[in-house]
Design an enzyme around this catalytic site. Structure first.
Site, PDB file in Angstrom:
ATOM      1  N   LYS A  74     -41.279  -0.975  16.502  1.00  0.00           N
ATOM      2  CA  LYS A  74     -42.520  -0.325  16.069  1.00  0.00           C
ATOM      3  C   LYS A  74     -43.391  -1.364  15.366  1.00  0.00           C
ATOM      4  CE  LYS A  74     -43.830   3.880  13.472  1.00  0.00           C
ATOM      5  NZ  LYS A  74     -43.280   5.059  12.768  1.00  0.00           N
ATOM      6  N   SER A 149     -44.805   9.386  14.456  1.00  0.00           N
ATOM      7  CA  SER A 149     -45.656   8.243  14.683  1.00  0.00           C
ATOM      8  C   SER A 149     -44.983   7.111  15.466  1.00  0.00           C
ATOM      9  CB  SER A 149     -46.146   7.691  13.343  1.00  0.00           C
ATOM     10  OG  SER A 149     -45.035   7.203  12.580  1.00  0.00           O
ATOM     11  N   SER A 173     -40.892  10.842  11.840  1.00  0.00           N
ATOM     12  CA  SER A 173     -41.473   9.989  12.888  1.00  0.00           C
ATOM     13  C   SER A 173     -40.508   9.357  13.875  1.00  0.00           C
ATOM     14  CB  SER A 173     -42.330   8.897  12.257  1.00  0.00           C
ATOM     15  OG  SER A 173     -43.558   9.457  11.888  1.00  0.00           O
TER      16      SER A 173
HETATM   17  N1  GLN Z   1     -45.888  13.266  10.762  1.00  0.00           N
HETATM   18  C1  GLN Z   1     -45.568  12.930   9.411  1.00  0.00           C
HETATM   19  C2  GLN Z   1     -46.785  12.341   8.745  1.00  0.00           C
HETATM   20  O1  GLN Z   1     -47.763  12.273   9.375  1.00  0.00           O
HETATM   21  C3  GLN Z   1     -44.414  11.985   9.360  1.00  0.00           C
HETATM   22  C4  GLN Z   1     -44.783  10.588   9.615  1.00  0.00           C
HETATM   23  C5  GLN Z   1     -43.651   9.633   9.516  1.00  0.00           C
HETATM   24  O2  GLN Z   1     -42.482  10.022   9.483  1.00  0.00           O
HETATM   25  N2  GLN Z   1     -44.000   8.349   9.447  1.00  0.00           N
HETATM   26  O3  GLN Z   1     -46.747  11.944   7.628  1.00  0.00           O
END
Ligand code: GLN
Length: 489
Positions: A74, A149, A173
């Protein structure tokens, strides 16, 4: 080819690391215009790394457990001298001088990083759409999100391009894109894997996780990644997988939290979840209903804490030390900060900085931030109480299958709401895995979409959790995983 097949082929000399990397790069290049999984491929470095490995093996070196296995990272995991932009325009061109511990450990085990994947800016999002770089597409249906994400990481695995990829999970994410893309996703216990070199979003929640095509690979990867790191003071040693009886489904007490079957759960996802639970019961698991009342409040608790921490962590992007600098007509330092941040951050990141600054501000912190911390502590107690009665907690990973790109991007509340099944384990620092449990058909015809089952264990039980997920996988249907059909087309 799976991780173990690849490593074996290299060990017995039927494949070289170089030929594996070459073939991987070629398929990534072919697939990427369609899938946008990768932001950048690191062909020269990956081939050089493969050649070094081939030479070392030829000279008699012992192959590591991941020898010659290509993987994706990532774009928020630092790799020395490689652009690490976190999906943000503000960090365009930023090349860190060091490499994340997680990446270092994989490389030391013989794995080869082949490129960085698309993601929501700084990890903020659930669909991969909050970025100025590529928006990754779900290989099961190109019009839909692969989840976020860690979007590109999930796609790179779901499309069969790499056997595994690194992601990060702050509130879901790794697990959410794993579920929506039909692969396995492990979010380790908080502190189990070093965060050194992971660009911070919300430091008390962030963990490095993995997305993998096969259940058995999770344990292999965890063993390489986990363990204390002097460079991250929050790292802890986690338990081993336990004895054989601990890794068996027969007699396992499975908790099902009432709150996970609340409104908003797609009936098709509910049906798949119930089938999986029934199959586990047939395999000897004992199902028990539990209650986690505060899990129903996890989204507001999470969004207060995560935005508060994010606003503080992102204060460092001021145009002085990292990434881009924008200097408007006004030559003052303040104007430079403002112009840099206005131009560099996307809307979602700005929204969170504003919200986070507000919840931490004098006068409001007691009401919002401190209260959220108290609620988080109580949620931890609820989990502790549940784990006195059950070994693991099971439920759906996401309330719906993959949604269409564009469907929720202008409605932040709808986007936040779809995190409600993954954020509780994040707030409590617990290990959690999303595993595929078959597919559902889109009522409008066309798409077949994967569904994920979430396994949550007590803190530190990561290895046992991976073993249990692998045991369920051996049961066959409904625990069947498959690469996206688009891949073979
Ligand atoms: N969807 C969640 C957020 O937007 C989790 C994101 C993540 O785990 N980086 O914060």
């Amino acid at each position: 080819m799976s991780l173990s097949q690849l490593a074996r082929a290299l060990a017995d000399g039927t494949r070289s690391a170089r030929s594996t990397v070459q073939a991987t790069l070629a398929s990534c290049e072919r697939a990427n215009p369609r899938l946008a999984a990768f932001q950048a491929l690191a062909a020269t470095d990956a081939l050089a790394c493969a050649e070094r490995l081939d030479a070392a093996l030829a000279a008699g070196a012992e192959p590591g457990p991941l020898a010659g296995v290509p993987f994706a990272t990532k774009a928020n995991l630092c790799i020395a001298e490689r652009e690490t932009n976190c999906g943000s325009a503000l960090l365009a061109g930023y090349r860190p001088p060091y490499t994340a511990t997680a990446v270092e450990r994989l490389v030391a085990a013989g794995a080869i990083p082949i490129g960085t994947t698309n993601m929501d800016e700084f990890g903020m999002g659930s669909s991969g759409e909050n970025t100025c770089y590529g928006i990754a597409r779900n290989p099961w249906d190109l019009g839909r999100t692969p989840g976020g994400s860690s979007s590109g990481s999930a796609v790179s695995v779901a499309a069969g391009l790499v056997p595994f990829a690194l992601g990060s999970d702050t509130g879901g994410s790794v697990r959410q894109p794993a579920a929506l893309s039909g692969v396995f996703g492990l979010k380790p216990s908080y502190g189990a894997v070093s965060r050194y070199g992971l660009v911070a979003f919300a430091s008390s929640l962030d963990v490095v996780g993995v997305l993998a095509a096969e259940a058995t690979d999770l344990a292999t990867l965890l063993a390489v990644l986990a363990g204390p790191d002097p460079l991250d003071a929050t790292t802890v040693r986690i338990e081993g997988p336990g004895n054989e009886a601990d890794r068996e489904l027969d007699g396992l007490v499975v908790g099902v939290a009432r709150e996970t079957f609340g409104p908003g759960l797609d009936p098709r996802v509910e049906a798949r979840t119930n089938e999986a639970l029934a199959a586990l019961e047939r395999a000897g698991c004992v199902l028990r209903e539990v209650s986690l009342p505060l899990a129903g409040q996890a989204v507001p608790i999470y969004y207060v804490i995560a935005t508060g921490e994010a606003s503080s962590n992102l204060a460092r992007y001021d145009g002085v030390r990292y990434g881009r600098r924008v200097q408007g007509d006004d030559p003052s330092l303040d104007a430079m900060f403002e112009a840099t941040r206005a131009a560099g951050f996307g809307d979602e990141v700005k929204r969170r900085i504003l919200l986070g600054t507000y919840v931490l501000s004098a006068g409001y912190a007691q009401h919002w931030y401190t209260k959220a911390l108290r609620a988080r502590r109580r949620l931890v107690h609820e989990f502790d109480a549940a784990f006195r009665e059950v070994d693991v907690l099971l439920g759906p990973t996401t309330p719906t299958p993959a949604f269409h790109l564009g469907e929720r991007v202008d409605d932040p509340l709808a986007m936040y709401a779809c995190d409600h099944l993954t954020v509780p384990a994040s707030l409590a620092g617990l290990p959690a895995v999303s595993a595929p449990v078959g597919t559902v058909d889109d009522p409008a015809g066309g798409a077949t979409l994967p569904v994920g089952l979430q396994w949550v264990g007590p803190r530190g039980s990561d290895a046992r959790l991976c073993a249990l997920v692998a045991a369920a996988d051996r049961l066959g249907a409904p625990f069947t995983s498959a690469l996206a059909p688009e891949v073979s087309a």
